[in-house]
Write a protein that holds these residues in place. Structure first.
Motif, PDB file in Angstrom:
ATOM      1  N   ILE A  62       0.885  -1.164   0.000  1.00 56.75           N
ATOM      2  CA  ILE A  62       0.000   0.000   0.000  1.00 56.75           C
ATOM      3  C   ILE A  62       0.921   1.212   0.000  1.00 56.75           C
ATOM      4  O   ILE A  62       1.792   1.334   0.862  1.00 56.75           O
ATOM      5  CB  ILE A  62      -0.913   0.022   1.239  1.00 56.75           C
ATOM      6  CG1 ILE A  62      -1.765  -1.246   1.314  1.00 56.75           C
ATOM      7  CG2 ILE A  62      -1.790   1.273   1.229  1.00 56.75           C
ATOM      8  CD1 ILE A  62      -2.530  -1.409   2.628  1.00 56.75           C
ATOM      9  N   THR A  63       0.740   2.092  -0.971  1.00 64.07           N
ATOM     10  CA  THR A  63       1.618   3.252  -1.079  1.00 64.07           C
ATOM     11  C   THR A  63       0.825   4.555  -1.040  1.00 64.07           C
ATOM     12  O   THR A  63      -0.348   4.606  -1.425  1.00 64.07           O
ATOM     13  CB  THR A  63       2.440   3.222  -2.388  1.00 64.07           C
ATOM     14  OG1 THR A  63       1.559   3.370  -3.502  1.00 64.07           O
ATOM     15  CG2 THR A  63       3.232   1.927  -2.520  1.00 64.07           C
ATOM     16  N   ALA A  64       1.495   5.580  -0.551  1.00 59.77           N
ATOM     17  CA  ALA A  64       0.995   6.953  -0.602  1.00 59.77           C
ATOM     18  C   ALA A  64       2.216   7.813  -0.892  1.00 59.77           C
ATOM     19  O   ALA A  64       3.268   7.623  -0.256  1.00 59.77           O
ATOM     20  CB  ALA A  64       0.340   7.353   0.711  1.00 59.77           C
ATOM     21  N   ASP A  65       2.098   8.708  -1.826  1.00 61.62           N
ATOM     22  CA  ASP A  65       3.245   9.524  -2.260  1.00 61.62           C
ATOM     23  C   ASP A  65       4.432   8.631  -2.621  1.00 61.62           C
ATOM     24  O   ASP A  65       5.583   8.938  -2.294  1.00 61.62           O
ATOM     25  CB  ASP A  65       3.645  10.524  -1.169  1.00 61.62           C
ATOM     26  CG  ASP A  65       2.509  11.491  -0.844  1.00 61.62           C
ATOM     27  OD1 ASP A  65       1.742  11.828  -1.774  1.00 61.62           O
ATOM     28  OD2 ASP A  65       2.382  11.890   0.319  1.00 61.62           O
ATOM     29  N   ASP A  66       4.163   7.499  -3.247  1.00 59.68           N
ATOM     30  CA  ASP A  66       5.140   6.503  -3.691  1.00 59.68           C
ATOM     31  C   ASP A  66       6.018   5.947  -2.563  1.00 59.68           C
ATOM     32  O   ASP A  66       7.109   5.470  -2.794  1.00 59.68           O
ATOM     33  CB  ASP A  66       6.014   7.020  -4.844  1.00 59.68           C
ATOM     34  CG  ASP A  66       6.550   5.847  -5.674  1.00 59.68           C
ATOM     35  OD1 ASP A  66       5.807   4.856  -5.842  1.00 59.68           O
ATOM     36  OD2 ASP A  66       7.713   5.899  -6.117  1.00 59.68           O
TER      37      ASP A  66
END
Length: 170
Positions: A62-66
């Motif tokens: 799971i990623t956010a802002d890579d």
């Protein structure tokens, strides 16, 4: 905060080891995850997920802002339950409360229900994990009941909740 699920990369090991080195997360997961959680542990996990049978294991970062902020997976059951799968997930504590869990659950369920013959996805959070129960409800899972005295964690006998998402008939 926008989240994207994607296949694991070995270079995710640093972020993953930082996330799982947290008792607040481990208290909500099944046993078997080492503590402290090292970069080597993360590399072994990622390698195993990348090598897993792609018809039975659907495991994603799971990623956010890579950046990796969590992990999610759906794992096919066997025998008469071969069209049923169990889901598990966690989000790093700094990212709690931003809708990331709900988004990740919706993304992986859509992927699995669109690309496989699985008809039922279930999750069994500890009854005390109200945030995880809420994630599942917001993602469209139905509460099926309480699994009484279903687990022993840290020497305590615990209830779990059963949630499921069923493929809609065509």
């Amino acid at each position: 905060m926008e989240c994207i699920i994607r296949e694991w990369r070995i270079e995710d090991a640093d972020d993953l080891s930082k996330i799982l080195n947290n008792r607040n997360i481990l208290n909500n997961l099944r046993d078997g995850i080492p503590y402290p959680y090292t970069k080597k542990d993360a590399e072994e996990f990622i390698t195993a997920m990348l090598a897993a049978d792609k018809t039975k294991t659907f495991a994603f970062a799971i990623t956010a802002d890579d950046r990796v902020v969590g992990s999610i997976g759906i794992f096919r059951c066997d025998n008469i339950h071969f069209r049923t799968a169990e889901m598990g997930y966690y989000i790093g504590e700094p990212y709690w409360g931003n809708g990331i869990g709900t988004s990740a659950v919706m993304q992986i369920c859509s992927y699995v229900l669109d690309k496989t013959d699985i008809i039922r996805i279930f999750a069994e959070p500890f009854a005390y994990n109200k945030a995880s129960c809420r994630v599942l409800e917001k993602a469209g899972f139905q509460f099926e009941g309480v699994l009484r005295n279903n687990a022993v964690k840290d020497g305590k006998v615990l209830d779990m909740h059963m949630y499921s998402l069923i493929r809609q008939p065509e």
